[in-house]
Design an enzyme around this catalytic site. Structure first.
Site, mmCIF file in Angstrom:
data_model
loop_
_atom_site.group_PDB
_atom_site.id
_atom_site.type_symbol
_atom_site.label_atom_id
_atom_site.label_comp_id
_atom_site.label_asym_id
_atom_site.label_seq_id
_atom_site.Cartn_x
_atom_site.Cartn_y
_atom_site.Cartn_z
ATOM 1 N N ASN B 22 0.744 -1.011 -0.134
ATOM 2 C CA ASN B 22 -0.091 -0.020 -0.059
ATOM 3 C C ASN B 22 0.823 1.257 -0.093
ATOM 4 O O ASN B 22 1.649 1.448 0.832
ATOM 5 C CB ASN B 22 -0.816 0.025 1.133
ATOM 6 C CG ASN B 22 -1.804 1.085 1.286
ATOM 7 O OD1 ASN B 22 -1.403 2.440 1.430
ATOM 8 N ND2 ASN B 22 -3.158 0.915 1.030
ATOM 9 N N SER B 45 -4.871 -0.555 -3.282
ATOM 10 C CA SER B 45 -5.473 0.979 -3.148
ATOM 11 C C SER B 45 -6.526 0.698 -2.035
ATOM 12 O O SER B 45 -7.613 -0.109 -2.263
ATOM 13 C CB SER B 45 -6.107 1.585 -4.313
ATOM 14 O OG SER B 45 -6.376 2.977 -4.151
ATOM 15 N N GLU B 46 -6.543 1.581 -1.010
ATOM 16 C CA GLU B 46 -7.541 1.109 -0.034
ATOM 17 C C GLU B 46 -8.864 1.516 -0.281
ATOM 18 O O GLU B 46 -10.077 1.076 0.449
ATOM 19 C CB GLU B 46 -7.070 1.817 1.302
ATOM 20 C CG GLU B 46 -7.147 3.388 1.416
ATOM 21 C CD GLU B 46 -5.681 3.847 1.102
ATOM 22 O OE1 GLU B 46 -4.920 3.322 0.589
ATOM 23 O OE2 GLU B 46 -5.590 5.144 1.682
ATOM 24 N N ASN B 47 -9.129 2.138 -1.465
ATOM 25 C CA ASN B 47 -10.758 2.160 -1.725
ATOM 26 C C ASN B 47 -11.190 1.064 -2.744
ATOM 27 O O ASN B 47 -12.326 1.010 -2.998
ATOM 28 C CB ASN B 47 -10.754 3.532 -2.625
ATOM 29 C CG ASN B 47 -9.901 3.680 -4.023
ATOM 30 O OD1 ASN B 47 -8.835 3.342 -4.007
ATOM 31 N ND2 ASN B 47 -10.538 3.998 -5.019
ATOM 32 N N SER B 87 -11.243 -4.270 1.935
ATOM 33 C CA SER B 87 -10.015 -3.581 1.636
ATOM 34 C C SER B 87 -9.207 -3.669 3.282
ATOM 35 O O SER B 87 -8.193 -3.862 3.461
ATOM 36 C CB SER B 87 -10.302 -2.219 1.201
ATOM 37 O OG SER B 87 -8.830 -1.614 1.161
#
Lengths: 231, 218
Positions: B22, B45-47, B87
């Site tokens: 990340n 990608s944390e979204n 996520s």
């Protein structure tokens, strides 16, 4: 099949009262319920508590509801990119609660899963932990966080059917699936609304049981915050 | 002294085959440009995306595909899409092997402050608190000192904390340092043209210097 269709955004929001607690899906401006936000603007409901990862930009998304002073409290993880938000926050007109993003997602999920609280390591030793119960599991400290539930959850999906089954597209999924489960009433707007049987049940992300009202949105702008291209 | 690109290039050397990574906003995002072709990694990608591809070409731009910095992105063959709760599930459960992020301050215990400056507009912590609380391996990209020359590698953070005892390694414009489990910054490498003496003067927290300190190879 239970038909969840309503005529459009105006009908979907008609019974949302002043001071309601809302969840609104989306990450930045990606996957936000554009039509329902417009309908809330038109309806003029006030004193809203909005739970959403972000607060939109000045002239789009939740930012529109801030312009008209319809929001009393914002619960979010990141609220940059919005000058009007900053002004209202500094002047004390707007109340803000900031929550770590993963905790926000899980609190919504817990709300929809019937789990009143859970323990997470995020925020231990920070001001997020103030006043919260901590416990040690296997030598590591965790914080207790409570579920979040909303009077009305408002989500945006790519495709949906009359029964309320939803399929999201790309990174527009983000907070929508959890928020869809955590509303007392959940409103879904979709780009394409199809009769039952047309969506493959294997591909459904949100089962229709969580959805109370569904309609096909119009004129999606899908604004991009950072248009970045490779040369 | 390294510029931002130099910091990104040096951090790219920490990236190993098979890692899920990340990358935070700013210098960390630049790291992706310098990962060698023969090192196979997956960027998270944390979204809600595993397998971030390059930025799109003009005709490929799609508003439904963005990274956590809200920039338009593409996917790679083998990418996967998921919700924000999935996520952060993969982040909290330690499936993401490496987190690279920026910092305003790091303490000699490995505490990090990077989300709030009292008196200034607070934008929020986003996913930073979740990431630092759970990642097994955190590398921080930062400037060693403020514009006024004050050290940002401190005994104790003065700014509000994002997470405690979590930073493992720091790549600054002056040095590569390891945060020791018992506390203290162990100097590993010097930036080109920077002396150990300069690094000592720029580090307020306890600096451990053992033997000859090599110059970074970038």
């Amino acid at each position: 099949m239970i038909d969840k269709r309503v005529s459009g955004a105006e009908e979907a929001v008609q019974d949302i009262p002043d001071h309601a607690i809302l969840m609104l899906g989306g990450f930045g401006l990606c996957g936000i319920p554009e039509n329902t936000i417009q309908a809330l603007l038109k309806k003029g409901v006030k004193g809203l508590t909005c739970i959403s990862n972000n607060a939109g930009v000045d002239d789009f998304g939740i930012g529109l509801l801030l312009q008209t002073r319809q929001v009393k409290k914002m619960i979010a993880s990141y609220v940059g990119e919005n000058a009007e938000f900053e002004r209202q926050l500094l002047s004390g007109e707007l109340e803000v609660e900031l929550i770590p993003q993963g905790t926000l997602a899980e609190r919504c999920r817990a709300g929809g899963a019937g789990i009143p609280a859970f323990f997470t390591p995020a925020g231990v030793g920070t001001e997020v932990a103030e006043g919260k119960e901590t416990r040690i599991f296997d030598g590591k400290t965790y914080l207790m966080e409570h579920w979040l539930r909303a009077d009305f959850s408002i989500v945006k999906a790519w495709k949906g059917d009359y029964a309320g089954n939803l399929i999201y597209r790309g990174t527009a999924r983000n907070f929508n699936p959890m928020m869809a489960t955590a509303g007392n009433i959940t409103i879904a707007e979709v780009e394409e609304l199809v009769p039952p049987g047309e969506l493959d049940p294997n591909q459904i992300h949100t089962p229709g049981i969580f959805i109370h009202r569904i309609f096909q949105g119009k004129h999606y702008e899908k604004r991009i915050e950072q248009r970045t291209i490779s040369k | 002294m390294l510029d931002k690109t130099g910091i990104a290039k040096r951090i790219a050397k920490e990236v190993k085959n098979g890692m899920y990574i990340n990358l935070g906003i700013g210098i960390p995002t630049l790291v992706a440009n310098y990962i060698p072709q023969n090192v196979h990694v997956v960027l998270q990608s944390e979204n809600g995306l595993l397998g971030i591809g390059p930025f799109p070409k003009e005709q490929e731009i799609d508003a439904d595909f963005i990274n956590a910095g809200k920039q338009t992105v593409t996917m790679m063959p083998g990418s996967a899409l998921f919700s924000s709760s999935d996520s952060f599930g993969m982040i909290r459960s330690g499936k993401v092997n490496l987190t690279i992020l920026g910092a305003m301050e790091v303490s000699e215990q490995g505490d990090i402050a990077n989300w709030k400056v009292p008196g200034k507009m607070v934008k929020g912590m986003g996913g930073a608190m979740d990431l630092v609380a759970s990642a097994k391996n955190i590398i921080v990209a930062m400037q060693h000192c403020s514009k006024e020359g004050a050290s940002k590698l401190l005994k104790n953070c003065s700014l509000p904390i994002t997470g405690l005892k979590c930073v493992k390694k720091i790549v600054s414009d002056m040095a590569v340092l390891e945060v020791m489990p018992e506390g203290g910054f162990r100097l590993l490498e010097r930036a080109p043209g920077v002396s150990v003496e300069q690094i000592k003067n720029a580090t307020e927290g306890h600096l451990l210097v053992a033997g000859e300190i090599p110059e970074m190879k970038i």
